[in-house]
Design a protein around this motif. Structure first.
Motif, PDB file in Angstrom:
ATOM      1  N   VAL A   1       0.835  -1.200   0.000  1.00 27.18           N
ATOM      2  CA  VAL A   1       0.000   0.000   0.000  1.00 27.18           C
ATOM      3  C   VAL A   1       0.870   1.250   0.000  1.00 27.18           C
ATOM      4  CG1 VAL A   1      -1.620   1.353   1.386  1.00 27.18           C
ATOM      5  CG2 VAL A   1      -1.984  -1.103   1.081  1.00 27.18           C
ATOM      6  N   HIS A   2       1.902   1.257   0.831  1.00 21.31           N
ATOM      7  CA  HIS A   2       2.739   2.452   0.969  1.00 21.31           C
ATOM      8  C   HIS A   2       3.756   2.591  -0.164  1.00 21.31           C
ATOM      9  CE1 HIS A   2       0.838   2.852   4.832  1.00 21.31           C
ATOM     10  NE2 HIS A   2       1.241   1.650   5.179  1.00 21.31           N
ATOM     11  N   MET A   3       3.822   1.584  -1.040  1.00 15.99           N
ATOM     12  CA  MET A   3       4.662   1.667  -2.236  1.00 15.99           C
ATOM     13  C   MET A   3       3.817   1.977  -3.472  1.00 15.99           C
ATOM     14  SD  MET A   3       7.644   1.014  -0.949  1.00 15.99           S
ATOM     15  CE  MET A   3       8.629   0.761  -2.429  1.00 15.99           C
ATOM     16  N   SER A   4       2.555   2.343  -3.279  1.00 15.81           N
ATOM     17  CA  SER A   4       1.606   2.492  -4.392  1.00 15.81           C
ATOM     18  C   SER A   4       2.087   3.458  -5.461  1.00 15.81           C
ATOM     19  CB  SER A   4       0.250   2.966  -3.858  1.00 15.81           C
ATOM     20  OG  SER A   4      -0.361   1.982  -3.066  1.00 15.81           O
ATOM     21  N   GLU A   5       2.756   4.524  -5.060  1.00 17.38           N
ATOM     22  CA  GLU A   5       3.177   5.530  -6.024  1.00 17.38           C
ATOM     23  C   GLU A   5       4.419   5.116  -6.807  1.00 17.38           C
ATOM     24  OE1 GLU A   5       3.172   9.506  -4.334  1.00 17.38           O
ATOM     25  OE2 GLU A   5       1.583   8.918  -2.933  1.00 17.38           O
ATOM     26  N   GLU A   6       4.909   3.890  -6.549  1.00 15.66           N
ATOM     27  CA  GLU A   6       6.038   3.347  -7.307  1.00 15.66           C
ATOM     28  C   GLU A   6       5.659   2.056  -8.020  1.00 15.66           C
ATOM     29  OE1 GLU A   6       9.829   3.688  -4.846  1.00 15.66           O
ATOM     30  OE2 GLU A   6       8.316   4.371  -3.422  1.00 15.66           O
ATOM     31  N   ILE A   7       4.359   1.804  -8.165  1.00 17.59           N
ATOM     32  CA  ILE A   7       3.863   0.567  -8.761  1.00 17.59           C
ATOM     33  C   ILE A   7       3.079   0.891 -10.028  1.00 17.59           C
ATOM     34  CG2 ILE A   7       2.386  -1.448  -8.407  1.00 17.59           C
ATOM     35  CD1 ILE A   7       2.880  -1.151  -5.409  1.00 17.59           C
ATOM     36  N   GLN A   8       3.316   0.142 -11.091  1.00 15.48           N
ATOM     37  CA  GLN A   8       2.566   0.303 -12.321  1.00 15.48           C
ATOM     38  C   GLN A   8       1.181  -0.333 -12.176  1.00 15.48           C
ATOM     39  OE1 GLN A   8       4.968  -1.401 -15.423  1.00 15.48           O
ATOM     40  NE2 GLN A   8       6.771  -0.196 -14.882  1.00 15.48           N
ATOM     41  N   SER A   9       0.157   0.360 -12.705  1.00 15.33           N
ATOM     42  CA  SER A   9      -1.239  -0.097 -12.595  1.00 15.33           C
ATOM     43  C   SER A   9      -1.596  -0.362 -11.133  1.00 15.33           C
ATOM     44  CB  SER A   9      -1.476  -1.357 -13.428  1.00 15.33           C
ATOM     45  OG  SER A   9      -1.150  -1.141 -14.786  1.00 15.33           O
ATOM     46  N   ALA A  10      -1.270   0.609 -10.268  1.00 19.74           N
ATOM     47  CA  ALA A  10      -1.370   0.418  -8.816  1.00 19.74           C
ATOM     48  C   ALA A  10      -2.788   0.088  -8.358  1.00 19.74           C
ATOM     49  CB  ALA A  10      -0.866   1.668  -8.097  1.00 19.74           C
ATOM     50  N   ALA A  11      -3.806   0.671  -9.000  1.00 19.12           N
ATOM     51  CA  ALA A  11      -5.181   0.464  -8.552  1.00 19.12           C
ATOM     52  C   ALA A  11      -5.612  -0.990  -8.669  1.00 19.12           C
ATOM     53  CB  ALA A  11      -6.127   1.352  -9.356  1.00 19.12           C
ATOM     54  N   ILE A  12      -4.973  -1.754  -9.526  1.00 21.52           N
ATOM     55  CA  ILE A  12      -5.290  -3.174  -9.678  1.00 21.52           C
ATOM     56  C   ILE A  12      -4.206  -4.048  -9.051  1.00 21.52           C
ATOM     57  CG2 ILE A  12      -5.643  -5.040 -11.345  1.00 21.52           C
ATOM     58  CD1 ILE A  12      -6.834  -3.014 -13.241  1.00 21.52           C
ATOM     59  N   VAL A  13      -2.949  -3.672  -9.237  1.00 23.36           N
ATOM     60  CA  VAL A  13      -1.833  -4.497  -8.780  1.00 23.36           C
ATOM     61  C   VAL A  13      -1.748  -4.545  -7.259  1.00 23.36           C
ATOM     62  CG1 VAL A  13       0.691  -4.650  -8.714  1.00 23.36           C
ATOM     63  CG2 VAL A  13      -0.483  -4.253 -10.892  1.00 23.36           C
ATOM     64  N   VAL A  14      -1.956  -3.423  -6.585  1.00 20.46           N
ATOM     65  CA  VAL A  14      -1.835  -3.397  -5.121  1.00 20.46           C
ATOM     66  C   VAL A  14      -2.858  -4.320  -4.447  1.00 20.46           C
ATOM     67  CG1 VAL A  14      -2.011  -1.953  -3.048  1.00 20.46           C
ATOM     68  CG2 VAL A  14      -0.756  -1.127  -5.043  1.00 20.46           C
ATOM     69  N   PRO A  15      -4.154  -4.251  -4.782  1.00 20.83           N
ATOM     70  CA  PRO A  15      -5.098  -5.198  -4.161  1.00 20.83           C
ATOM     71  C   PRO A  15      -4.757  -6.651  -4.448  1.00 20.83           C
ATOM     72  CG  PRO A  15      -6.280  -3.411  -5.243  1.00 20.83           C
ATOM     73  CD  PRO A  15      -4.851  -3.274  -5.644  1.00 20.83           C
ATOM     74  N   ARG A  16      -4.359  -6.948  -5.685  1.00 20.44           N
ATOM     75  CA  ARG A  16      -3.997  -8.321  -6.018  1.00 20.44           C
ATOM     76  C   ARG A  16      -2.768  -8.762  -5.238  1.00 20.44           C
ATOM     77  NH1 ARG A  16      -4.706  -8.289 -12.649  1.00 20.44           N
ATOM     78  NH2 ARG A  16      -7.008  -8.256 -12.673  1.00 20.44           N
TER      79      ARG A  16
ATOM     80  N   ALA B   1      11.716   0.188   3.295  1.00 17.19           N
ATOM     81  CA  ALA B   1      11.131   0.913   2.170  1.00 17.19           C
ATOM     82  C   ALA B   1       9.740   1.433   2.529  1.00 17.19           C
ATOM     83  CB  ALA B   1      11.068   0.007   0.943  1.00 17.19           C
ATOM     84  N   SER B   2       8.916   0.572   3.117  1.00 20.41           N
ATOM     85  CA  SER B   2       7.552   0.971   3.465  1.00 20.41           C
ATOM     86  C   SER B   2       7.533   1.994   4.596  1.00 20.41           C
ATOM     87  CB  SER B   2       6.729  -0.260   3.861  1.00 20.41           C
ATOM     88  OG  SER B   2       6.624  -1.155   2.781  1.00 20.41           O
ATOM     89  N   ALA B   3       8.378   1.788   5.609  1.00 25.42           N
ATOM     90  CA  ALA B   3       8.426   2.722   6.739  1.00 25.42           C
ATOM     91  C   ALA B   3       8.850   4.114   6.278  1.00 25.42           C
ATOM     92  CB  ALA B   3       9.383   2.197   7.806  1.00 25.42           C
ATOM     93  N   SER B   4       9.820   4.179   5.391  1.00 24.01           N
ATOM     94  CA  SER B   4      10.302   5.474   4.912  1.00 24.01           C
ATOM     95  C   SER B   4       9.270   6.148   4.014  1.00 24.01           C
ATOM     96  CB  SER B   4      11.618   5.304   4.158  1.00 24.01           C
ATOM     97  OG  SER B   4      11.464   4.459   3.040  1.00 24.01           O
ATOM     98  N   ARG B   5       8.541   5.375   3.187  1.00 22.32           N
ATOM     99  CA  ARG B   5       7.505   5.968   2.338  1.00 22.32           C
ATOM    100  C   ARG B   5       6.359   6.517   3.171  1.00 22.32           C
ATOM    101  NH1 ARG B   5      11.758   3.675  -0.122  1.00 22.32           N
ATOM    102  NH2 ARG B   5      11.573   3.624  -2.399  1.00 22.32           N
ATOM    103  N   MET B   6       5.997   5.805   4.239  1.00 15.53           N
ATOM    104  CA  MET B   6       4.932   6.288   5.107  1.00 15.53           C
ATOM    105  C   MET B   6       5.363   7.583   5.792  1.00 15.53           C
ATOM    106  SD  MET B   6       1.920   5.869   6.241  1.00 15.53           S
ATOM    107  CE  MET B   6       1.246   7.186   7.233  1.00 15.53           C
ATOM    108  N   LEU B   7       6.605   7.631   6.235  1.00 13.83           N
ATOM    109  CA  LEU B   7       7.147   8.834   6.871  1.00 13.83           C
ATOM    110  C   LEU B   7       7.169   9.987   5.875  1.00 13.83           C
ATOM    111  CD1 LEU B   7       8.440   9.475   9.700  1.00 13.83           C
ATOM    112  CD2 LEU B   7      10.651   9.224   8.572  1.00 13.83           C
ATOM    113  N   TRP B   8       7.598   9.693   4.654  1.00 14.07           N
ATOM    114  CA  TRP B   8       7.673  10.706   3.607  1.00 14.07           C
ATOM    115  C   TRP B   8       6.283  11.245   3.254  1.00 14.07           C
ATOM    116  CZ3 TRP B   8       5.753  10.286  -1.503  1.00 14.07           C
ATOM    117  CH2 TRP B   8       6.136  11.301  -2.372  1.00 14.07           C
ATOM    118  N   ALA B   9       5.299  10.354   3.150  1.00  8.42           N
ATOM    119  CA  ALA B   9       3.937  10.770   2.794  1.00  8.42           C
ATOM    120  C   ALA B   9       3.345  11.679   3.866  1.00  8.42           C
ATOM    121  CB  ALA B   9       3.059   9.544   2.595  1.00  8.42           C
ATOM    122  N   PHE B  10       3.552  11.342   5.133  1.00  8.64           N
ATOM    123  CA  PHE B  10       3.019  12.165   6.227  1.00  8.64           C
ATOM    124  C   PHE B  10       3.710  13.530   6.254  1.00  8.64           C
ATOM    125  CE2 PHE B  10       2.121  12.333  11.073  1.00  8.64           C
ATOM    126  CZ  PHE B  10       0.954  13.040  10.845  1.00  8.64           C
TER     127      PHE B  10
END
Length: 536
Positions: free
Chosen positions: A269-284, A359-368
């Motif tokens: 979830v927290h890597m969503s902005e680095e994933i292609q087709s995130a709206a489908i790929v992340v849930p899968r 990676a996820s912890a830093s992205r969450m920190l960055w987003a906030f």
């Protein structure tokens, strides 16, 4: 050559694109669509989309470490629950976690952003308490991921020391050595996260192969060489070593312990902005991760219980080697070298897990910080030339290094911080699942936006991935019930009567985080924090 033949040849050549050109064009279109969706959510696309489905699946699987994690958590469950408690307790947690993550998948499809839970709360919470709930959710999520970053470092360090004790019984682990190993592991995670998004994606794809191959590398020798207990012992035998008034109470108290082996799948979830087709790929990726890893962990847990021939020796090994499964490995294969090799596989996977967690912890920190929810946000949001939040990664490193010093004074205090992850994460899950249930019950979520429709201001629409009704609502209800259930039991101590050494201090740590967040919001944050900022 006649002119018409030349034109025909050029036209034919232009239409015969090479496979990698077609793939590149398809990726470019996908990235353009992802960036357009991110702009609709008010965010500028700044990060490189280097992850596809397989690489993010490897990323999530390595961060989750399910079959490796159950080796660590299942023995502690023996005292409250016994072998049957491990098996049935894991099954309950697995089904509950699938329900929670599938609900998160629906939200990730609606709004695939690095902020995750707090961005979703901002979209769904009532206006009267929107900013406050958004801020609280963000703090809980940030705290949980920082605690997970410390946890994976501590588990890796103590596992390495346990392997050394197994190979050399005269070695006595020292707390300062644990701290130094934690620092070394975290530095490796930071180094990997400071390369490029595409390099990290390739690394996680490799880790997925090792994760699956390592499962058989550990399971087959253990099951083949170890003497086996009876099925009745594995599936029907319950223990109550905590001294509780009933076996049922003991069983429920032990459930949150084993839930730790299923934490971390939502890192996608927290890597969503680095994933292609995130709206489908992340849930899968969320569902594939929890289903695949849950199945592997369930099989490993059952196998471990069948190979548990000497419970007393295994529990005693926890005092000297940190983790009783090291003794089970040794007694199973009757070889110290073989047991060390099997444990070495888990050590490698634990180190790899740190890369994904960081990676996820830093992205969450960055987003906030991007939404001005943290002090020194201008520093934290800066990106490197490779479009990576290096400053947020370095701050996560500093937090881990500082908190790890607690191990020099009190292992009880450190354990309280490590246990914070379950309470903080599931508090955020409960809030978003509850708000989604409220929104879908009132009909506030509109149908998925088609390519020919325009998104109006204030629209709240389903994403392209959604559980069909009425199953979506029923699953949403079950996710809320399970989150409440796990939160309630996660604050109970493991034994009674309780002493300061055996107390569950997670309620104190969790309460301190909540109280600090509320006070800081009232005194300062409400003046400058306005929720997710509209950047475009």
């Amino acid at each position: 050559m006649p002119r018409d033949q030349v034109e025909l040849q050029l036209d034919t050549t232009s239409r015969q694109k090479k496979p990698h050109d077609v793939h590149h064009q398809s990726s470019a279109i996908s990235e353009q669509n992802d960036n357009e969706q991110l702009r609709r959510l008010g965010k500028r696309p700044l990060l490189t989309r280097g992850f596809g489905f397989m690489s993010i699946l490897g990323f999530s699987c390595s961060a989750l470490l399910s079959w490796e994690g159950i080796l660590v958590t299942s023995i502690a469950e023996l005292s409250n629950g016994g072998p049957a408690g491990v098996v049935w307790g894991f099954l309950i947690n697995w089904l509950g976690t699938i329900s929670v993550y599938s609900t998160l998948g629906e939200l990730a499809s609606i709004a695939p952003t690095a902020g995750g839970q707090y961005h979703w709360v901002a979209m769904m919470a009532p206006q009267s308490c929107n900013k406050f709930l958004t801020y609280m959710t963000a703090w809980l999520t940030v705290t949980a991921w920082q605690a997970l970053a410390l946890s994976v470092g501590y588990i890796t360090a103590t596992l390495l020391q346990g392997i050394v004790v197994l190979a050399n019984p005269t070695y006595v682990p020292k707390p300062w050595q644990t701290v130094l190993i934690i620092w070394a592991v975290t530095l490796f995670s930071v180094a990997m996260n400071s390369t490029t998004s595409r390099t990290l994606a390739k690394f996680e794809g490799l880790i997925l192969v090792l994760h699956l191959a390592g499962f058989f590398g550990v399971l087959i020798p253990m099951v083949y060489f170890a003497p086996h207990t009876e099925p009745e012992f594995v599936f029907m035998t319950f223990f109550n070593e905590g001294g509780w008034s009933s076996q049922a109470l003991s069983f429920f108290i032990g459930i949150p312990t084993i839930a730790g082996s299923l934490l971390g799948a939502d890192c996608a979830v927290h890597m969503s902005e680095e994933i292609q087709s995130a709206a489908i790929v992340v849930p899968r990726a969320l569902l594939y991760t929890i289903v695949i890893n849950g199945g592997l962990a369930f099989a490993m847990g059952i196998a471990l219980m069948f190979c548990l021939s000497d419970i007393d020796a295994a529990l005693a090994a926890g005092e000297t080697m940190f983790y009783p499964f090291l003794e089970i490995f040794s007694s199973s294969v009757q070889s110290t070298t073989g047991a060390c090799v099997m444990a070495g596989i888990i050590l490698v996977m634990a180190i790899a897990s740190g890369v994904g967690i960081y990676a996820s912890a830093s992205r969450m920190l960055w987003a906030f910080a991007r939404d001005r929810g943290l002090p020194y946000d201008r520093y934290l949001v800066r990106l490197s030339t490779n479009s990576l939040p290096v400053n947020a990664i370095c701050v996560t490193l500093a937090v881990t290094m500082l908190l790890s010093l607690i191990a020099l004074g009190s292992s009880v205090a450190l354990s309280a911080i490590l246990s914070l992850a379950i309470a903080a994460l599931f508090s955020s899950y409960l809030l978003v699942c509850g708000l989604l249930l409220w929104r879908r019950s009132t009909g506030a979520i509109q149908d998925h936006l088609t390519s020919t429709e325009a998104l109006n201001s204030g629209d709240f629409r389903w994403g392209p991935w959604r559980i069909p009704e009425p199953f979506g609502t029923l699953n949403n209800i079950f996710a809320c019930i399970y989150s409440i259930f796990l939160l309630f039991w996660s604050f109970w101590p493991q034994t009674t009567p309780t002493t300061p050494e055996t107390a569950n201090w997670s309620i104190l740590v969790f309460g301190s985080v909540v109280i600090f967040s509320v006070l800081w919001y009232v005194l300062r944050a409400k003046e400058y924090f306005k929720g997710p900022i509209k950047e475009v």
